[in-house]
Design a protein around this motif. Structure first.
Motif, PDB file in Angstrom:
ATOM      1  N   ALA A 136       0.818  -1.213   0.000  1.00 52.47           N
ATOM      2  CA  ALA A 136       0.000   0.000   0.000  1.00 52.47           C
ATOM      3  C   ALA A 136       0.853   1.265   0.000  1.00 52.47           C
ATOM      4  O   ALA A 136       0.472   2.282  -0.599  1.00 52.47           O
ATOM      5  CB  ALA A 136      -0.932  -0.008   1.208  1.00 52.47           C
ATOM      6  N   LYS A 137       2.018   1.212   0.644  1.00 53.39           N
ATOM      7  CA  LYS A 137       2.864   2.398   0.748  1.00 53.39           C
ATOM      8  C   LYS A 137       3.472   2.811  -0.593  1.00 53.39           C
ATOM      9  O   LYS A 137       3.863   3.959  -0.776  1.00 53.39           O
ATOM     10  CB  LYS A 137       3.978   2.166   1.777  1.00 53.39           C
ATOM     11  N   VAL A 138       3.578   1.867  -1.526  1.00 54.63           N
ATOM     12  CA  VAL A 138       4.213   2.176  -2.813  1.00 54.63           C
ATOM     13  C   VAL A 138       3.311   1.804  -3.990  1.00 54.63           C
ATOM     14  O   VAL A 138       3.760   1.736  -5.127  1.00 54.63           O
ATOM     15  CB  VAL A 138       5.565   1.448  -2.936  1.00 54.63           C
ATOM     16  N   ALA A 139       2.010   1.596  -3.703  1.00 53.58           N
ATOM     17  CA  ALA A 139       1.085   1.141  -4.745  1.00 53.58           C
ATOM     18  C   ALA A 139       0.957   2.136  -5.889  1.00 53.58           C
ATOM     19  O   ALA A 139       0.683   1.747  -7.039  1.00 53.58           O
ATOM     20  CB  ALA A 139      -0.285   0.860  -4.146  1.00 53.58           C
ATOM     21  N   SER A 140       1.171   3.412  -5.613  1.00 53.20           N
ATOM     22  CA  SER A 140       1.037   4.438  -6.660  1.00 53.20           C
ATOM     23  C   SER A 140       2.060   4.274  -7.779  1.00 53.20           C
ATOM     24  O   SER A 140       1.905   4.835  -8.857  1.00 53.20           O
ATOM     25  CB  SER A 140       1.177   5.827  -6.039  1.00 53.20           C
TER      26      SER A 140
END
Length: 459
Positions: A136-140
């Motif tokens: 989730a922290k790097v999903a972008s």
């Protein structure tokens, strides 16, 4: 030592996942779950118990979609509770992810502490949830880069399936600890822990997911990314051959039945006792016993009969349940055993309590002599990669010599297969297998400090 199963491109994906999990039931009996996507949203159903107890026709009908991920669990990290059942699903930035994980992360405690210090709130005690928090922290950055970053951060054993609204994703640790294979079915794809699950639904085996590989399956087909180079030292779990995998599966490129038979043949080369017949402790000892009988020329008998409605004793979560299961599970055939010198073949001795109960039953059935041979070396060290050998204190061979174990079990003779014999039988002499539970030589460092921080390394 869980089992995972995934389907992409079949209109009854949930039913296929049900049958796939049924074939993998031996890998976990505590809980079962299936998550399904129709391309827009993910639905899930999980429960405690066996696959057939958790799911029925009505439940499966509600799980509509062409993508599915399933999981059967026994706990090595996290308690045996419904909240820890998988697939574990979360929603983040309007996207839902569901993960099914087989293995153990060796740096989970450090990662969890760091994530909690940064504000993450955990819903479970399983290490698998850490993977989704990191994602989730790097999903972008997109699923390919994000998963690559996650795989660079986590350590240990992981064969995983990740479900999104429109994709099925498989990824495997660079050491290749746990098996994971890829198949095709009517133009769609199937991913499973073992090939026996492909066989049941008549899917065609293609290949194994490679160590360090990410396979992304979507509407445009299959995409393979070598996210992390395979480790120079592969560490495939040799206990898959000895105990866990189903004998009709091909694991790590070898047929499990043939490997177990070969283990028995090696035992016959190493140890001969003056006895009347060979018998296994079913079912895990069956195939090594076949090999021993073939190589020794001794008659093969089924001296104890298994009640197949009782689960696997090794993976029962508590000692009291294991003891009860042993008594219910196997019953000696007194007419075969009485007055005979019996050679028992079994796959392993872990805590010793199960073996002691079984030997006592054979003694009470009237055996004049009882010898035992074990198709692996003494298990002396804990496993940190997904098998329930939690501490040296629970391992009988870590505290006692073979002669002491023989006396404890009330045997007239005991022999463990040598490490060299096991490696030769498993065709594992190239050093590509993990044997740490026998040798204490772990393929990766078991760390207590956190040297990798996803936010510092990937700001």
């Amino acid at each position: 030592m869980c089992g995972i199963f995934g389907v992409f491109g079949h209109r009854e994906a949930a039913k296929l996942a049900y049958f796939g999990l049924y074939a993998l039931q031996h890998r976990g009996q505590e809980s079962a779950g299936i998550a399904v996507s129709n391309g827009r949203e993910i639905r899930e159903h999980k429960g405690m118990g066996l696959v057939a107890e958790v799911f029925d026709e009505e439940t499966l009908v509600q799980l509509k979609g062409h993508i599915a991920v399933g999981h059967v669990r026994y706990s090595t990290t996290g308690a045996s509770a419904l909240k820890n059942a998988q697939p574990f699903c979360v929603t983040h930035s309007k996207h839902t992810y569901g993960i099914a994980h087989n293995g153990n992360l060796t740096n989970s405690r450090e990662l969890r502490e760091r994530l909690e210090a940064q504000g993450s709130i955990f819903q479970t005690t399983i290490d698998s949830e850490i993977i989704l928090h990191l994602l989730a922290k790097v999903a972008s950055r997109g699923i390919e880069e994000a998963l690559t970053i996650v795989m660079e951060t986590i350590e240990g054993a992981y064969s995983c399936l990740l479900l999104t609204e429109d994709k099925l994703i498989a990824f495997r640790d660079p050491h290749g600890f746990r098996p994971l294979c890829l198949g095709i079915l009517n133009g769609g794809y199937v991913v499973a822990s073992e090939t026996c699950a492909l066989d049941l639904i008549q899917a065609q085996y293609l290949r194994d997911i490679r160590p360090g590989e990410i396979v992304i399956i979507g509407k445009d087909g299959l995409q393979s990314i070598q996210a992390i180079p395979p480790s120079p030292r592969q560490a495939r779990c040799i206990f898959e051959f000895i105990y866990f995998a189903r004998p009709d599966s091909n694991v790590f490129g070898e047929n499990v039945y043939l490997i177990r038979r070969s283990l028995g043949e090696r035992l016959a080369e190493e140890a001969r006792f003056d006895c009347d017949f060979v018998m296994p402790f079913p079912d895990s000892g069956n195939y090594a016993a076949v090999g021993y009988a073939r190589a020794s020329g001794l008659p093969f008998e089924m001296g104890v009969i298994r009640n197949h409605y009782v689960g696997r004793t090794f993976i029962q979560p508590s000692q009291s349940m294991r003891d009860f299961s042993v008594r219910v599970k196997l019953n000696p055939v007194k007419e075969i055993i009485r007055g005979q010198r019996v050679l028992v073949v079994d796959d392993s001795i872990v805590r010793g309590t199960t073996s002691r109960t079984r030997v006592r039953a054979i003694r009470e059935a009237g055996a004049s002599k009882i010898y035992m041979v074990i198709s692996c070396p003494p298990i002396r060290f804990p496993c940190y990669f997904g098998i329930d050998f939690p501490s040296r204190g629970e391992l009988i061979a870590a505290r006692h010599q073979v002669e002491e174990i023989q006396r404890y079990l009330d045997l007239d003779g005991l022999h463990y297969l040598s490490l060299e014999g096991m490696l030769a039988a498993c065709r594992a002499e190239d050093g590509s297998f993990c044997t740490a539970c026998f040798t204490g030589q772990y393929p990766i460092e078991i760390r207590t400090d956190l040297s990798k921080n996803i936010l510092e390394r990937h700001p």
